[in-house]
Design a protein around this motif. Structure first.
Motif, PDB file in Angstrom:
ATOM      1  N   PHE A 205     -26.017  -8.230 -19.404  1.00 32.78           N
ATOM      2  CA  PHE A 205     -27.100  -9.195 -19.225  1.00 32.78           C
ATOM      3  C   PHE A 205     -26.560 -10.504 -18.668  1.00 32.78           C
ATOM      4  O   PHE A 205     -27.108 -11.093 -17.748  1.00 32.78           O
ATOM      5  CB  PHE A 205     -27.799  -9.462 -20.566  1.00 32.78           C
ATOM      6  CG  PHE A 205     -28.895 -10.485 -20.480  1.00 32.78           C
ATOM      7  CD1 PHE A 205     -30.185 -10.105 -20.168  1.00 32.78           C
ATOM      8  CD2 PHE A 205     -28.630 -11.828 -20.704  1.00 32.78           C
ATOM      9  CE1 PHE A 205     -31.193 -11.047 -20.073  1.00 32.78           C
ATOM     10  CE2 PHE A 205     -29.633 -12.773 -20.602  1.00 32.78           C
ATOM     11  CZ  PHE A 205     -30.921 -12.376 -20.292  1.00 32.78           C
ATOM     12  N   MET A 206     -25.454 -10.946 -19.239  1.00 30.71           N
ATOM     13  CA  MET A 206     -24.872 -12.236 -18.834  1.00 30.71           C
ATOM     14  C   MET A 206     -24.524 -12.214 -17.345  1.00 30.71           C
ATOM     15  O   MET A 206     -24.865 -13.141 -16.604  1.00 30.71           O
ATOM     16  CB  MET A 206     -23.615 -12.452 -19.687  1.00 30.71           C
ATOM     17  CG  MET A 206     -23.230 -13.873 -19.919  1.00 30.71           C
ATOM     18  SD  MET A 206     -24.516 -14.820 -20.696  1.00 30.71           S
ATOM     19  CE  MET A 206     -24.012 -16.445 -20.199  1.00 30.71           C
ATOM     20  N   PHE A 252     -33.922 -21.962 -16.990  1.00 28.40           N
ATOM     21  CA  PHE A 252     -34.459 -22.227 -18.328  1.00 28.40           C
ATOM     22  C   PHE A 252     -35.121 -20.967 -18.877  1.00 28.40           C
ATOM     23  O   PHE A 252     -34.935 -20.605 -20.040  1.00 28.40           O
ATOM     24  CB  PHE A 252     -35.449 -23.393 -18.243  1.00 28.40           C
ATOM     25  CG  PHE A 252     -36.111 -23.724 -19.548  1.00 28.40           C
ATOM     26  CD1 PHE A 252     -35.362 -23.861 -20.714  1.00 28.40           C
ATOM     27  CD2 PHE A 252     -37.478 -23.903 -19.618  1.00 28.40           C
ATOM     28  CE1 PHE A 252     -35.968 -24.165 -21.915  1.00 28.40           C
ATOM     29  CE2 PHE A 252     -38.097 -24.203 -20.816  1.00 28.40           C
ATOM     30  CZ  PHE A 252     -37.342 -24.333 -21.968  1.00 28.40           C
ATOM     31  N   ALA A 253     -35.898 -20.301 -18.020  1.00 32.19           N
ATOM     32  CA  ALA A 253     -36.582 -19.078 -18.461  1.00 32.19           C
ATOM     33  C   ALA A 253     -35.564 -18.021 -18.869  1.00 32.19           C
ATOM     34  O   ALA A 253     -35.732 -17.329 -19.881  1.00 32.19           O
ATOM     35  CB  ALA A 253     -37.477 -18.558 -17.340  1.00 32.19           C
ATOM     36  N   MET A 254     -34.500 -17.908 -18.079  1.00 29.22           N
ATOM     37  CA  MET A 254     -33.470 -16.917 -18.391  1.00 29.22           C
ATOM     38  C   MET A 254     -32.760 -17.279 -19.684  1.00 29.22           C
ATOM     39  O   MET A 254     -32.437 -16.409 -20.503  1.00 29.22           O
ATOM     40  CB  MET A 254     -32.484 -16.838 -17.221  1.00 29.22           C
ATOM     41  CG  MET A 254     -31.697 -15.560 -17.134  1.00 29.22           C
ATOM     42  SD  MET A 254     -32.699 -14.070 -17.076  1.00 29.22           S
ATOM     43  CE  MET A 254     -32.698 -13.700 -15.331  1.00 29.22           C
ATOM     44  N   ALA A 255     -32.540 -18.578 -19.872  1.00 28.18           N
ATOM     45  CA  ALA A 255     -31.911 -19.032 -21.117  1.00 28.18           C
ATOM     46  C   ALA A 255     -32.809 -18.676 -22.304  1.00 28.18           C
ATOM     47  O   ALA A 255     -32.327 -18.237 -23.356  1.00 28.18           O
ATOM     48  CB  ALA A 255     -31.678 -20.536 -21.068  1.00 28.18           C
ATOM     49  N   LEU A 257     -34.963 -16.221 -22.405  1.00 23.88           N
ATOM     50  CA  LEU A 257     -34.919 -14.772 -22.598  1.00 23.88           C
ATOM     51  C   LEU A 257     -33.631 -14.369 -23.313  1.00 23.88           C
ATOM     52  O   LEU A 257     -33.640 -13.540 -24.234  1.00 23.88           O
ATOM     53  CB  LEU A 257     -34.999 -14.062 -21.240  1.00 23.88           C
ATOM     54  CG  LEU A 257     -35.129 -12.544 -21.324  1.00 23.88           C
ATOM     55  CD1 LEU A 257     -36.472 -12.162 -21.885  1.00 23.88           C
ATOM     56  CD2 LEU A 257     -34.926 -11.911 -19.960  1.00 23.88           C
ATOM     57  N   PHE A 258     -32.555 -14.994 -22.901  1.00 19.41           N
ATOM     58  CA  PHE A 258     -31.259 -14.715 -23.538  1.00 19.41           C
ATOM     59  C   PHE A 258     -31.328 -15.037 -25.032  1.00 19.41           C
ATOM     60  O   PHE A 258     -30.924 -14.227 -25.874  1.00 19.41           O
ATOM     61  CB  PHE A 258     -30.175 -15.555 -22.861  1.00 19.41           C
ATOM     62  CG  PHE A 258     -28.910 -15.644 -23.647  1.00 19.41           C
ATOM     63  CD1 PHE A 258     -28.025 -14.588 -23.686  1.00 19.41           C
ATOM     64  CD2 PHE A 258     -28.621 -16.797 -24.374  1.00 19.41           C
ATOM     65  CE1 PHE A 258     -26.864 -14.676 -24.419  1.00 19.41           C
ATOM     66  CE2 PHE A 258     -27.462 -16.885 -25.111  1.00 19.41           C
ATOM     67  CZ  PHE A 258     -26.581 -15.823 -25.146  1.00 19.41           C
ATOM     68  N   ALA A 259     -31.852 -16.225 -25.354  1.00 20.62           N
ATOM     69  CA  ALA A 259     -31.941 -16.633 -26.758  1.00 20.62           C
ATOM     70  C   ALA A 259     -32.818 -15.658 -27.536  1.00 20.62           C
ATOM     71  O   ALA A 259     -32.503 -15.269 -28.664  1.00 20.62           O
ATOM     72  CB  ALA A 259     -32.506 -18.042 -26.846  1.00 20.62           C
ATOM     73  N   GLY A 264     -31.587 -14.109 -31.421  1.00 23.34           N
ATOM     74  CA  GLY A 264     -32.616 -14.245 -32.443  1.00 23.34           C
ATOM     75  C   GLY A 264     -33.641 -15.343 -32.211  1.00 23.34           C
ATOM     76  O   GLY A 264     -34.265 -15.804 -33.162  1.00 23.34           O
ATOM     77  N   GLY A 265     -33.792 -15.756 -30.948  1.00 19.99           N
ATOM     78  CA  GLY A 265     -34.851 -16.698 -30.602  1.00 19.99           C
ATOM     79  C   GLY A 265     -34.928 -17.905 -31.508  1.00 19.99           C
ATOM     80  O   GLY A 265     -33.942 -18.612 -31.719  1.00 19.99           O
TER      81      GLY A 265
END
Lengths: 329, 373
Positions: A205-206, A252-255, A257-259, A264-265
Motif C-alpha cells: 500500500f505504501m 490528504f485523502a490517501m493519508a 485511507l492509510f490511517a 485504526g482510523g
C-alpha cells in the motif's frame, strides 16, 4: 447515529449537507495549505535550510501568500491548445480527489462524511478518476512535454491501481467489510491495528499509494528534470494551483485511507477520535515528505517493472495468506 | 494483407522534441534536438552557441594579462583552473621562473577548486535524477571553499586571481589554517555522500550500465578527464605530463571499469579524495617566500606556437598560443574539455529513453560557458 444515506432529503437536510460540504472543503484547504507549509519546513530541516519564516509568525502565512500570488498571476491559455479541455482539466482532476474525502471517517461520530456500505470501493473508484484530469490537461496543452507527462501518468496509474486495490482487499478480508467505518470498528474491537497482521499489505500500500500520488521516487508525470513539469507545463496561475491542490488533497485523502485501513482510523486511547485520526494522517504525510527528501526518481520502465513484477505478486501473496489465515483461525 | 503474410509494418509517428535551450536539465543554454518515437530517442543533435562570446577572438585584442578575467568566464564552475591554464601556457612559452610559495598556493587553490567543481557536479547530477537533497548538501561544502576563495581573491565565482609569473596576493593571515581545518571535515562530508548516494538502490538502477563507451571510442572522440578515465584508461595530465609541482605529491589516479554513468559519478567522488590528499601534502610543505616572480612590465611571448594543457576539472584544458612576439597573442585557441567531451553525445543518446537522455547528458558534465566560449 446520524446517517446521511438513510435520512430523507428535506430542505433542512439539504442545507445541512451543503454546509457540511463547505466545512469539509475549508478544512481540506487548510490542511492542504499547512501540509505544504509542513513539507517546506520538514524538507528544509532535512536539507539544512530554514524554510519559510518571513510571512507571518514562523512563516505560517506563507501558504496564504502563495495562494494570493497564484490568484493574481496572468492566466495564460496556449493559442493552439484545446481550449475547453484545457479549462476543465484541472477541475476534473480536483473534484474526484475531493469527493474521495467524503467517505473517510474522520471521527467516531462521523460528522459530515458518509457512512456508506461500499466505502473502500467508492474511494478506489473515485481516486482513479483524477487521472482523467491529468491526461486531459496534458493532451489539451498541445505541448510535447505535457503529452509525454500525461501519458506516463496514465501508464503509471494503470500499473499501480491494481496492487493498491489488492492491498486494500487484504484489510477488507480481515475486517469482513468494505465499509470504512466497519474496518475502523473491527480494528478498535480486535485490539490491534491491521498494520501488524497486514504488514505485507501495508508495504504494498505504501509503495503503490506513493506512486498513485505521483510523489518521489515515482513523480514521473511531473519529472521536472526531464519533462519540465510534465502535464502541467502550460498551466499558470490558478489553474496550476488547482493541479497542486488536487495533488495535496489527494495526499490528504490517501493519508486518511492509510490511517483508516492500517492504523485504526479514529480509534485510540485518551485522545478524542479526530485527534487520533489527525495524528495518523500527519504521520503518513510526513513519511511522504521524508521520502521526497531522500530518493532520486525512478525511470519509467523500471517503475512499470516494479509494479508488475514485484508489487503485484507481493499483493497477491498477501491476499492468499490473509484468506488462508482467515479461514483457518 | 493478413497477419499470416508477414509482420505488418506498424510505425508510430516520430516527434521532434527541443530539449533546451531553456530546460532545467541542460545545465545552461544548450539545445538538444531529439527525434523521439514514443519516449525512445531515434536521433539526437546537440545545438550549441547560445552563449557564444568569441573569447578567442577577443583575446587577440588584449594583452596577455588582460585575458585572465576572460578565462574566468569559460568554465565558471572552475575558474581558478582556467586562470591557471592561461598563466601556465604563457609562463611556459616565456620559460618563466615561478616562486615556490606561489606554486604551492596554486596547487592548493586548484585542488580546492577541483573539489568545489566536482561537488557541484554531484549535486546537479542528482538533481537531474530527481533528488534534491544532495544538491543542497554539496552546497554547504562548496560554500566553505568559495568563502575561502573570497577571502584570498575577493570574489566568489570569477576570481581573476592567478597572475602570469605567480599570484596577485599572498594568502591572508590564518587562511592556510582555515584550509587545514577544512580538510578533515571534507573527508567526513565525502563519506556522507558515499552513504547517501552511492548506495542508493534507485540511483544505482538508474546509472549502472548506462551510456557506456569504450576507451577506443573515447580516444577517437578526443575525450579527456573523467569521461576518458571512466573507461579504465589511466590518463591524467598531472601524472602523465606533470606541470607545476604535481610530481612532488603522492596521489592516485582513480579509473573506472565500465565506462558508464555510475563510473563517471563515482570518479568525481574518488578524485575529490585524491585532491584532499594533495592539499594535505601541500599544506605540510608550503614554504615562505615571494608569490610573484620576475615579470616584465609588458608580457611578450616570443614569436612561435605554443601549447600547454593542464588537467582541468572536466578534462584537458589547454591554451594554444600563436605569437608574433608582441604583447598580444596573434591567435589564441582554447582546448575546451567540455566542448570536446560533448561530441559523443549523439552517439550515446541514440536508442535511449528520455529519462536516460538527461542522465547521460548530466554525467558527461558540461559547462556551457566553456562549450560555447
Amino acid at each position: 447515529m446520524w446517517n446521511w444515506a438513510t435520512h430523507p432529503i428535506t430542505w433542512l437536510s439539504f442545507l445541512a449537507m451543503l454546509i457540511g460540504a463547505v466545512v469539509i472543503l475549508l478544512l481540506t484547504l487548510v490542511v492542504v495549505m499547512y501540509s505544504i507549509y509542513w513539507q517546506r519546513k520538514l524538507i528544509g530541516w532535512m536539507q539544512l535550510r530554514i524554510g519559510p519564516n518571513r510571512v507571518g509568525p514562523f512563516g505560517l502565512l506563507q501558504s496564504a501568500a502563495d495562494v494570493l500570488k497564484l490568484l493574481i498571476k496572468e492566466d495564460v491559455i496556449p493559442t493552439k491548445s484545446d481550449r475547453v479541455l484545457f479549462l476543465i482539466a484541472p477541475i476534473i482532476a480536483f473534484v474526484p480527489a475531493f469527493m474521495a474525502l467524503s467517505v473517510i471517517p474522520f471521527s467516531r461520530t462521523h460528522v459530515f462524511t458518509a457512512n456508506i456500505a461500499i466505502g473502500a470501493l467508492f474511494y478506489v473508484a473515485l481516486s482513479a478518476i483524477t487521472i482523467h484530469g491529468v491526461m486531459l490537461g496534458g493532451w489539451a496543452s498541445n505541448n510535447k512535454y505535457a503529452l509525454i507527462g500525461s501519458m506516463r501518468s496514465a501508464a503509471q496509474m494503470l500499473s499501480y491501481e491494481i496492487p493498491l486495490g489488492l492491498s486494500i482487499v487484504g484489510v477488507v478480508l480481515m475486517a469482513g467489510s468494505i465499509n470504512l467505518n466497519d474496518i475502523v470498528n473491527a480494528q478498535a474491537h480486535s485490539g490491534w491495528w491491521y498494520i501488524i497482521p497486514q504488514i505485507l499489505g501495508f508495504v504494498v500500500f505504501m509503495v503503490a499509494s506513493t506512486a498513485e500520488l505521483n510523489r518521489t521516487p515515482f513523480d514521473l508525470p511531473e519529472a521536472e528534470s526531464e519533462l519540465v513539469g510534465g502535464y502541467h507545463t502550460e498551466y499558470t496561475g490558478f489553474r496550476f494551483a488547482f493541479f497542486m491542490l488536487t495533488e495535496y488533497v489527494y495526499l490528504f485523502a490517501m493519508a486518511g485511507l492509510f490511517a483508516t485501513l492500517f492504523l485504526g482510523g479514529w480509534s485510540g486511547p485518551f485522545l478524542p477520535g479526530w485527534l487520533w485520526f489527525a495524528i495518523k494522517a500527519f504521520l503518513y504525510i510526513s513519511v511522504q515528505f521524508w521520502i521526497q527528501a531522500t530518493m532520486p526518481r525512478m525511470r519509467v520502465d523500471q517503475l512499470m517493472t516494479f509494479s508488475w513484477k514485484v508489487l503485484l505478486p507481493l499483493a497477491l501473496v498477501n491476499l492468499v495468506v490473509t484468506a488462508v489465515l482467515k479461514a483457518v483461525l | 494483407m493478413s497477419l499470416s503474410e508477414g509482420t505488418p509494418q506498424l510505425r508510430t509517428e516520430e516527434m521532434l522534441l527541443n530539449v533546451g535551450p531553456q530546460h532545467p536539465s541542460t545545465h545552461g543554454v544548450f539545445r538538444l534536438v531529439v527525434k523521439i518515437s514514443g519516449e525512445t530517442v531515434v536521433e539526437a543533435e546537440p545545438v550549441i552557441g547560445y552563449l557564444h562570446r568569441g573569447t578567442e577572438k577577443l583575446a587577440e585584442d588584449l594583452q596577455y594579462t588582460q585575458i585572465i578575467p576572460y578565462t574566468d568566464r569559460l568554465d565558471y564552475i572552475a575558474a581558478m583552473l582556467n586562470n591557471y591554464a592561461l598563466c601556465h601556457a604563457v609562463e611556459e612559452a616565456m620559460d618563466m621562473e615561478i616562486p615556490e610559495r606561489a606554486e604551492y598556493l596554486r596547487v592548493i587553490i586548484m585542488e580546492m577548486q577541483r573539489i568545489a567543481s566536482h561537488l557541484l557536479f554531484i549535486g546537479t547530477y542528482l538533481l537531474d535524477l530527481g533528488a534534491m537533497s544532495p544538491f543542497l548538501y554539496v552546497f554547504v561544502e562548496r560554500e566553505r571553499i568559495v568563502e575561502l576563495f573570497n577571502e584570498i581573491s575577493g570574489a566568489r565565482l570569477t576570481y581573476n586571481f592567478m597572475r602570469i609569473g605567480g599570484l596577485r596576493f599572498d594568502a591572508p593571515e590564518g587562511w592556510l589554517d582555515k584550509v587545514r581545518k577544512l580538510v578533515p571535515e571534507m573527508r567526513e562530508q565525502m563519506k556522507m555522500y558515499a552513504d547517501l548516494i552511492s548506495g542508493n538502490e534507485i540511483f544505482l538502477n538508474r546509472v549502472k550500465g548506462l551510456g557506456t563507451f569504450t576507451a577506443e571510442d573515447a580516444l577517437a572522440y578526443g575525450m579527456s578527464g573523467i569521461n576518458l578515465r571512466s573507461t579504465g584508461f589511466k590518463w591524467d595530465l598531472r601524472k602523465n605530463k606533470p606541470y607545476s609541482i604535481y610530481d612532488r605529491f603522492d596521489f592516485d589516479v582513480p579509473v573506472g571499469k565500465n565506462g558508464d554513468c555510475f563510473d563517471r559519478y563515482y570518479l568525481h567522488l574518488a578524485e575529490m579524495e585524491q585532491s584532499v590528499r594533495i592539499i594535505e601534502q601541500a599544506l605540510e610543505s608550503i614554504p615562505e617566500g615571494p608569490i610573484l616572480g620576475k615579470v616584465p612590465k609588458f608580457v611578450r611571448v616570443p614569436a612561435g606556437e605554443y601549447y600547454s594543457g593542464i588537467e582541468g576539472a572536466r578534462g584537458e584544458l589547454g591554451f594554444y598560443i600563436v605569437s608574433d612576439g608582441k604583447d598580444k597573442p596573434y591567435r589564441l585557441k582554447i582546448r575546451k574539455p567540455s566542448f570536446v567531451n560533448l561530441q559523443m553525445l549523439p552517439k550515446l543518446l541514440q536508442g535511449q529513453n528520455m529519462a536516460n537522455v538527461i542522465a547521460i547528458l548530466g554525467a558527461v558534465d558540461i559547462v556551457l560557458g566553456e562549450v560555447d566560449a
